[in-house]
Scaffold this active site. Structure first.
Site, PDB file in Angstrom:
ATOM      1  N   HIS A  16     -14.518  17.656 -12.336  1.00  0.00           N
ATOM      2  CA  HIS A  16     -14.810  18.599 -11.257  1.00  0.00           C
ATOM      3  C   HIS A  16     -15.218  19.937 -11.870  1.00  0.00           C
ATOM      4  CE1 HIS A  16     -13.016  21.511  -8.124  1.00  0.00           C
ATOM      5  NE2 HIS A  16     -14.164  21.094  -7.644  1.00  0.00           N
ATOM      6  N   HIS A  73     -19.216  28.395 -10.809  1.00  0.00           N
ATOM      7  CA  HIS A  73     -18.063  28.001 -10.011  1.00  0.00           C
ATOM      8  C   HIS A  73     -17.913  29.004  -8.875  1.00  0.00           C
ATOM      9  CE1 HIS A  73     -13.449  27.133  -9.761  1.00  0.00           C
ATOM     10  NE2 HIS A  73     -14.085  26.913  -8.640  1.00  0.00           N
TER      11      HIS A  73
END
Length: 320
Positions: free
Chosen positions: A54, A105
């Site tokens: 992830h 992110h």
């Protein structure tokens, strides 16, 4: 105004990091290699389990003071060498205004993991050096135009290594039994599968696949080990009690929270990625999903993949 806002966000993030610093040096352990199951080479891509990372490019390091925006301890090259076979990332427009796609992110001011082109070059090097391996890429597209995605693939040569489903299987008609075997994908040198969460148009760019026509996901944003589920949560039009004949992505990563800020929970990662069968452990979640789906879950998506025993879980799923 945008630059001032980004600076404010970055300042708040750095202050948060200092407030939450418990261990300035977590001593992550370099992962060893996975143990593949040879018989799966002649089974379908859709018949096996792969470990995925992830936010694969969001890496905590000593250089960035173990930033709380990081989801992994090791870069993509190390991830691939260790056995990770699905890399997930978020694609953002370049804050400087160029056509370059940045992999960040949430916000590029918090964690900029580099350009899409550099990421794809890393993948290309691994595929070139490992001609019997296959990689899956999953991108959350936060807005960059499709032509910019396609240009990055063209410039790195990955368009030529990408899997293209039969035209008759587009628009949701691709079922589990329609996927080729790994051996077939290797023999045709179509060893890269790419899913885009949004903005895909397979009529124009046939190798960038619309994620929700091929994959369903479980819920994410988990803050308690008891919350892990196997029910389809996305695409949202599926009834959670119905398991479609599509690839399954099991989100198994944990968040912590402080003053309303949510960040990847590294402290608990050894337990989160454990091979055991207690609530909250990867082994329990994977076996439960296998029972619910009546088949192997395809992708187990993790933070801090190098903590715990992720590849033991993968091997257990694929060997039995």
């Amino acid at each position: 105004m945008c630059t001032m806002l980004q600076s404010l966000i970055l300042t708040l993030a750095l202050l948060l990091c200092r407030c939450l610093a418990v261990d300035d040096d977590p001593h992550p352990t370099l992962p060893g290699p996975r143990t593949p199951v040879p018989s799966l080479y002649h089974q379908r891509y859709s018949e096996q389990t792969f470990i995925g990372t992830h936010d694969s490019v969001a890496v905590r390091t000593a250089e960035n003071r173990w930033s709380l925006s990081g989801n992994q301890y090791f870069n993509v090259s190390v991830q691939l060498q260790a056995g990770v076979r699905l890399l997930q990332a978020q694609g953002h427009r370049d804050p400087d205004g160029s056509s370059e796609i940045r992999l960040c992110h949430f916000n590029c001011a918090l964690m900029d993991g580099g350009s899409l082109v550099d990421h794809l070059r890393t993948v290309k090097r691994f595929l070139d050096a490992n001609p019997h391996e296959l990689i899956t890429l999953l991108f959350v597209n936060t807005g960059p135009a499709l032509e910019h995605w396609a240009q990055a693939y063209f410039s790195t040569g990955l368009d030529l290594l990408s899997y293209i489903p039969p035209q008759s299987k587009r628009d949701g008609y691709m079922h589990l039994e329609d996927w080729p075997t790994i051996a077939d994908m290797v023999s045709t040198n179509q060893r890269l599968v790419t899913f885009l969460s949004g903005g895909a148009d397979e009529g124009r760019v046939p190798y960038l696949l619309h994620q929700w026509d091929y994959v369903f996901e479980t819920n994410f944003g988990i803050e308690s080990p008891e919350q892990y589920s196997c029910a389809p949560a996305r695409p949202r039009w599926w009834d959670p009690s119905y398991i479609p004949s599509r690839l399954s992505l099991v989100n198994h990563f944990l968040y912590a929270q402080f003053l309303g800020f949510r960040y990847p929970n590294a402290t608990y990662a050894n337990t989160t990625n454990a091979a055991g069968f207690h609530v909250g452990e990867l082994g329990e979640h994977a076996v439960r999903c296998q029972s619910v789906y009546q088949r192997r879950p395809n992708f187990l998506l993790l933070d801090f993949f190098s903590e715990g025993q992720a590849f033991e879980v993968e091997h257990g799923m694929n060997a039995y």
